[in-house]
Design a protein around this motif. Sequence first.
Motif, PDB file in Angstrom:
ATOM      1  N   SER A 124      -8.605   3.521   6.006  1.00  0.00           N
ATOM      2  CA  SER A 124      -8.655   3.281   5.035  1.00  0.00           C
ATOM      3  C   SER A 124      -7.893   1.620   4.260  1.00  0.00           C
ATOM      4  CB  SER A 124      -8.892   3.591   3.894  1.00  0.00           C
ATOM      5  OG  SER A 124      -7.900   4.516   3.061  1.00  0.00           O
TER       6      SER A 124
ATOM      7  N   TRP B  29       1.596  -0.879   0.458  1.00  0.00           N
ATOM      8  CA  TRP B  29       0.096   0.266   0.330  1.00  0.00           C
ATOM      9  C   TRP B  29       0.890   1.374  -0.423  1.00  0.00           C
ATOM     10  CZ3 TRP B  29      -0.741  -4.436   2.185  1.00  0.00           C
ATOM     11  CH2 TRP B  29      -2.209  -5.744   2.137  1.00  0.00           C
TER      12      TRP B  29
ATOM     13  N   VAL C 206      -3.407   5.763   8.169  1.00  0.00           N
ATOM     14  CA  VAL C 206      -4.748   6.237   7.207  1.00  0.00           C
ATOM     15  C   VAL C 206      -5.884   4.835   7.304  1.00  0.00           C
ATOM     16  CG1 VAL C 206      -5.315   5.736   4.415  1.00  0.00           C
ATOM     17  CG2 VAL C 206      -3.567   6.450   5.507  1.00  0.00           C
TER      18      VAL C 206
ATOM     19  N   SER D  99       0.958   5.729   0.788  1.00  0.00           N
ATOM     20  CA  SER D  99       0.155   6.337   1.769  1.00  0.00           C
ATOM     21  C   SER D  99       0.442   8.287   1.758  1.00  0.00           C
ATOM     22  CB  SER D  99       0.200   6.276   3.088  1.00  0.00           C
ATOM     23  OG  SER D  99       1.471   6.371   4.056  1.00  0.00           O
ATOM     24  N   ARG D 100       1.517   7.779   0.614  1.00  0.00           N
ATOM     25  CA  ARG D 100       1.644   9.371   0.026  1.00  0.00           C
ATOM     26  C   ARG D 100       0.512  10.227  -0.171  1.00  0.00           C
ATOM     27  NH1 ARG D 100       6.073   7.269  -2.705  1.00  0.00           N
ATOM     28  NH2 ARG D 100       5.079   8.357  -3.785  1.00  0.00           N
ATOM     29  N   SER D 101       0.148   9.974  -0.928  1.00  0.00           N
ATOM     30  CA  SER D 101      -1.218  11.249  -1.351  1.00  0.00           C
ATOM     31  C   SER D 101      -2.591   9.980  -1.454  1.00  0.00           C
ATOM     32  CB  SER D 101      -0.343  11.587  -2.789  1.00  0.00           C
ATOM     33  OG  SER D 101      -0.794  10.925  -3.586  1.00  0.00           O
ATOM     34  N   ARG D 102      -3.629  11.322  -1.604  1.00  0.00           N
ATOM     35  CA  ARG D 102      -5.287  10.579  -1.619  1.00  0.00           C
ATOM     36  C   ARG D 102      -5.291   9.444  -3.193  1.00  0.00           C
ATOM     37  NH1 ARG D 102      -9.318  15.371  -0.886  1.00  0.00           N
ATOM     38  NH2 ARG D 102      -8.731  15.571   1.415  1.00  0.00           N
ATOM     39  N   ALA D 103      -4.196  10.054  -4.378  1.00  0.00           N
ATOM     40  CA  ALA D 103      -4.231   9.264  -5.571  1.00  0.00           C
ATOM     41  C   ALA D 103      -3.347   8.048  -5.300  1.00  0.00           C
ATOM     42  CB  ALA D 103      -2.741   9.857  -6.577  1.00  0.00           C
ATOM     43  N   ARG D 104      -2.439   8.242  -4.946  1.00  0.00           N
ATOM     44  CA  ARG D 104      -2.008   6.615  -3.772  1.00  0.00           C
ATOM     45  C   ARG D 104      -2.304   5.970  -2.951  1.00  0.00           C
ATOM     46  NH1 ARG D 104       3.275   6.200  -6.652  1.00  0.00           N
ATOM     47  NH2 ARG D 104       4.136   8.276  -7.204  1.00  0.00           N
ATOM     48  N   ILE D 105      -3.400   5.844  -2.472  1.00  0.00           N
ATOM     49  CA  ILE D 105      -4.230   5.563  -1.334  1.00  0.00           C
ATOM     50  C   ILE D 105      -4.615   4.829  -2.766  1.00  0.00           C
ATOM     51  CG2 ILE D 105      -6.078   5.275   0.337  1.00  0.00           C
ATOM     52  CD1 ILE D 105      -3.981   8.402   1.180  1.00  0.00           C
ATOM     53  N   ALA D 106      -6.012   5.291  -2.971  1.00  0.00           N
ATOM     54  CA  ALA D 106      -6.445   5.458  -4.208  1.00  0.00           C
ATOM     55  C   ALA D 106      -6.850   4.195  -5.049  1.00  0.00           C
ATOM     56  CB  ALA D 106      -7.440   6.157  -5.415  1.00  0.00           C
TER      57      ALA D 106
END
Length: 254
Positions: free
Chosen positions: A220, A179, A218, A181-188
């Motif tokens: 999620s 996973w 995070v 966690s550095r950005s919303r895009a990478r999380i998604a």
Amino acid sequence: MTKRRLLLSLHDVGPRFETEVDRLVDHVSRHVAPDHLAMLVVPNHWGAHPLIAGSPFASRLRDWSDRGVSLFAHGWYHRDDSRHAGAASRFKARHMTAGEGEFLGLDHRTALQRMTDGRALIEDISGKPVAGFVAPAWLYGAPALAALGQAGFALAEDHMKVWSPQSGATLARGPVITWASRSRARIASSLAVARLLPPLLHFAPVVRIAVHPGDAHVPSLMRSIDDALRRVRRSHAPARYGDLLTAPPTPCAY
């Protein structure tokens, strides 16, 4: 017959992320016992968080080792200070990690020195041989790959395989479920991949799952880690990386 194997690793273990490591150990222990967990230890994270023999964290590391946790050397600084000459290396350094591909651009002498120093420190603290070496961000330059064999590590891994630096034999293939966690895009994107990979790897002889300290912040991602471990456990039994050296896993059924 040897069962299909699940290999679980916790990256970036060291004083810098002591709180996050504790949370992740508690979280994954519901699925995998400590004696089937691998910890990737950073000796001096970004040059600001040294692992010191005799310190409280060093004592905890030895306790984990005594409980059966496999300890890997995971670079030295976990920071990339190299100037990358080739386009491929520059792309990897810029897009595949946040400045942490330490061994991507190191020369042979420096890579070997950091490998052997890291190994010596961890073995001095744990009182046991390290299980192997994993470069930060799973990135290796050619000099680092050459140094691996000389450093005497039994195991190494990158994002797509586990191998023996001594023999050159590939011991397991397939992408790591991990996973970002550095950005919303990478999380998604990492949530989507983590949902997709377990069924695709259902018949793989070995499935690897890797968690990082940033995941602990995070919710999620923590739920996704639970889900991935639960689903992979249906077809794969938790194992130690060292098991790959003693017996081959069950062949793929397709």
